[in-house]
Design a protein around this motif. Structure first.
Motif, short mmCIF file in Angstrom:
data_model
loop_
_atom_site.label_atom_id
_atom_site.label_comp_id
_atom_site.label_asym_id
_atom_site.label_seq_id
_atom_site.Cartn_x
_atom_site.Cartn_y
_atom_site.Cartn_z
N LEU A 277 -6.82 19.29 -5.47
CA LEU A 277 -5.40 19.51 -5.24
C LEU A 277 -4.62 18.21 -5.40
O LEU A 277 -3.48 18.21 -5.87
CB LEU A 277 -5.21 20.09 -3.83
CG LEU A 277 -3.78 20.42 -3.42
CD1 LEU A 277 -3.15 21.45 -4.35
CD2 LEU A 277 -3.74 20.92 -1.97
N ALA A 278 -5.22 17.10 -4.99
CA ALA A 278 -4.60 15.78 -5.15
C ALA A 278 -5.70 14.73 -5.20
O ALA A 278 -6.79 14.93 -4.65
CB ALA A 278 -3.64 15.48 -4.01
N GLY A 279 -5.42 13.64 -5.87
CA GLY A 279 -6.37 12.53 -5.95
C GLY A 279 -5.74 11.27 -5.39
O GLY A 279 -4.56 10.99 -5.64
N ALA A 280 -6.50 10.51 -4.62
CA ALA A 280 -6.01 9.27 -4.00
C ALA A 280 -6.73 8.08 -4.62
O ALA A 280 -7.95 8.11 -4.80
CB ALA A 280 -6.24 9.29 -2.49
N PHE A 281 -5.98 7.04 -4.92
CA PHE A 281 -6.50 5.84 -5.57
C PHE A 281 -6.03 4.60 -4.83
O PHE A 281 -5.00 4.61 -4.15
CB PHE A 281 -6.03 5.76 -7.03
CG PHE A 281 -6.53 6.86 -7.90
CD1 PHE A 281 -7.63 6.68 -8.72
CD2 PHE A 281 -5.90 8.10 -7.90
CE1 PHE A 281 -8.10 7.70 -9.53
CE2 PHE A 281 -6.37 9.13 -8.71
CZ PHE A 281 -7.46 8.93 -9.52
N SER A 282 -6.79 3.52 -5.01
CA SER A 282 -6.44 2.23 -4.41
C SER A 282 -6.22 1.20 -5.51
O SER A 282 -6.85 1.26 -6.57
CB SER A 282 -7.55 1.75 -3.49
OG SER A 282 -7.33 0.41 -3.06
N THR A 283 -5.33 0.24 -5.25
CA THR A 283 -5.16 -0.91 -6.14
C THR A 283 -5.44 -2.19 -5.37
O THR A 283 -4.87 -3.25 -5.66
CB THR A 283 -3.75 -0.94 -6.74
OG1 THR A 283 -2.77 -1.03 -5.68
CG2 THR A 283 -3.47 0.32 -7.56
N GLN A 284 -6.33 -2.09 -4.38
CA GLN A 284 -6.76 -3.27 -3.63
C GLN A 284 -7.55 -4.20 -4.56
O GLN A 284 -7.93 -3.81 -5.67
CB GLN A 284 -7.59 -2.82 -2.42
CG GLN A 284 -7.74 -3.85 -1.34
CD GLN A 284 -9.06 -4.59 -1.43
OE1 GLN A 284 -9.99 -4.16 -2.10
NE2 GLN A 284 -9.12 -5.73 -0.77
N SER A 285 -7.82 -5.39 -4.14
CA SER A 285 -8.26 -6.46 -5.04
C SER A 285 -9.52 -6.17 -5.84
O SER A 285 -9.68 -6.70 -6.93
CB SER A 285 -8.46 -7.75 -4.24
OG SER A 285 -7.23 -8.26 -3.80
N ASP A 286 -10.45 -5.36 -5.31
CA ASP A 286 -11.69 -5.15 -6.04
C ASP A 286 -11.68 -3.87 -6.86
O ASP A 286 -12.71 -3.43 -7.35
CB ASP A 286 -12.88 -5.14 -5.08
CG ASP A 286 -12.82 -3.99 -4.08
OD1 ASP A 286 -11.71 -3.46 -3.85
OD2 ASP A 286 -13.88 -3.62 -3.53
#
Length: 446
Positions: free
Chosen positions: A216-225
């Motif tokens: 239904l939805a996807g979550a992503f990170s743009t943290q350093s690694d």
């Protein structure tokens, strides 16, 4: 304890139950290490930031316009342009830039209307941010076992199922895709949504489709690694306009600002005053940096894959280890190399690798409280002894105790990869040299 730190004093120099290893060549026993240079990792500065990325961030800084909701038309802001570019990249209808991957996942759950207090299933092998996001959304994590390849075990989920579970969070952990086909079929049977924690798998695909676009939805990170690096940050993607509208308000679009996210019509929400505001927005500086990095994302993804495939192929014949297998060919990012060492030898194997100059962690180590092992999530198990927690998910416990995890930065050179290969082979050869003459092959130890 920092992610790259471990208490060497707590680890024995011999595998449990074995005689001493008579291999003076091992650095653990005083021999020369394979490498002396630090293993490249994000926290040591091994990140992919180009001059063009720096200039993009400086452009935003010099504008003095750091808040996405200012006087400009929405399409002129860095955040809105980043979201539009994400929609193109993923082939999704909506994208929302957020302050972190954790908040992106929590927003998706809240915006989907999952009732507070509900159970939400998630695997016992994930970063602690996954159950934390579930808690942030007012729900309770419902832990599920994992199989020998560390994927959420759909059969175990079925056996544990209760009607109190109102959603499933699948985690593409360490860049490896979950079994989305089986999970989606089961979720449809139960009538519950699936959310993808694709935080550790930005850019990876399953059967030609990008992870994060199945649920239904996807979550992503743009943290350093992560594949895109802004130090902190994240985003969610979805094709559900109602979920997107609610998530946008919850993230901090107040006093009519929601309309900026629906330039071609009215948002599917009567009022933005019925929902709380959590200020989970991304700022313009990070968005500008990420827009520039997104242009070179394919290059970084290719580097991940090239390095991983080279290392995995070179070690495929090694009987002492079992390399983690994907659910489908190519269904992985390649930013981490995980293998299993059986018979209680993984802690020793990990320490031996570290002495050879390779950054490695035994995920289920007793001396290294890895936040990816479920029994270390003390906020979920107050007053319960660790041994009792481990018994809740026996397969996950065993598989994580056997797992050795090595980060593969996209900045690795072929020489770095050769060092890794040499070190793993050197340590594995040490296992075959025990006085007992015991067979150290994976098959014999199972």
């Amino acid at each position: 304890m920092a992610d790259n730190m471990i208490d060497d004093s707590a680890a024995a120099s011999t595998p449990p139950g074995e005689a001493a290893i008579h291999s003076p060549a091992l650095a653990l026993n005083g021999g020369d290490p394979v490498r002396r240079a630090p293993w490249p990792t994000y926290d040591r500065g091994a990140v992919c930031v180009h001059v063009e990325d720096e200039e993009a961030a400086l452009r935003a800084i010099r504008s003095h316009l750091y808040f996405r909701y200012d006087y400009r038309a929405s399409q002129e802001t860095e955040c809105a342009q980043f979201e539009a570019e994400l929609c193109t990249y993923f082939g999704s209808r909506h994208a929302l830039a957020t302050s972190s991957g954790t908040t992106a996942l929590a927003l998706a759950i809240m915006a989907a209307g999952v009732e507070p207090g509900s159970l939400i299933a998630c695997p016992g092998f994930t970063f602690a941010a996954t159950p934390s996001a579930i808690v942030l959304a007012g729900c309770t994590p419902f832990l599920v076992d994992v199989d020998e390849n560390l994927h959420l075990d759909v059969a175990d989920l079925r056996s544990r199922w209760t009607p109190r579970v109102r959603a499933i969070v699948v985690v593409h952990m360490r860049g490896f895709a979950g079994d989305m086909g089986a999970l989606l079929r089961f979720a449809e049977e139960q009538g519950v949504p699936v959310f993808e924690d694709a935080v550790p798998a930005l850019g990876a695909e399953l059967d030609g489709r990008k992870l994060g676009t199945f649920g239904l939805a996807g979550a992503f990170s743009t943290q350093s690694d992560k594949s895109l690096n802004s130090g902190e940050g994240g985003f969610l993607i979805t094709d559900d306009s109602a979920l997107f509208a609610r998530a946008t308000v919850l993230s901090g679009a107040y006093e009519g600002r929601l309309r900026r996210h629906f330039p071609d019509g009215e948002p599917p929400l009567d009022t933005d005053l019925d929902l709380p505001l959590f200020s989970f927005r991304m700022d313009e500086i990070r968005a500008a940096l990420l827009r520039s990095e997104l242009e070179r994302l394919p290059i970084r993804l290719a580097a991940f894959r090239t390095n991983y495939d080279y290392v995995a192929a070179a070690l495929a014949d090694l009987d002492a280890i079992r390399i983690r297998r994907p659910v489908a060919p190519g269904a992985y990012l390649g930013e981490a190399f995980i293998f299993q060492v059986a018979h209680g030898r993984a802690p020793w194997f990990t320490q031996a690798l570290r002495h050879e100059g390779i950054e490695a962690r035994n995920i289920g180590s007793d001396s290294d409280r890895n936040i990816r092992a479920f029994w270390n999530w003390r906020f979920m198990f107050r007053g319960i002894e660790t041994d009792a927690i481990k018994q809740l998910l026996p397969n996950a416990t065993r598989h994580l105790q056997e797992a050795v995890d090595i980060p593969l930065s996209s900045t690795l050179t072929r020489a770095d990869c050769d060092d890794l290969i040499a070190a793993v082979r050197k340590v594995a050869a040490g296992l075959t040299g025990v006085e007992t003459g015991a067979d150290s092959s994976w098959a014999a130890q199972r």
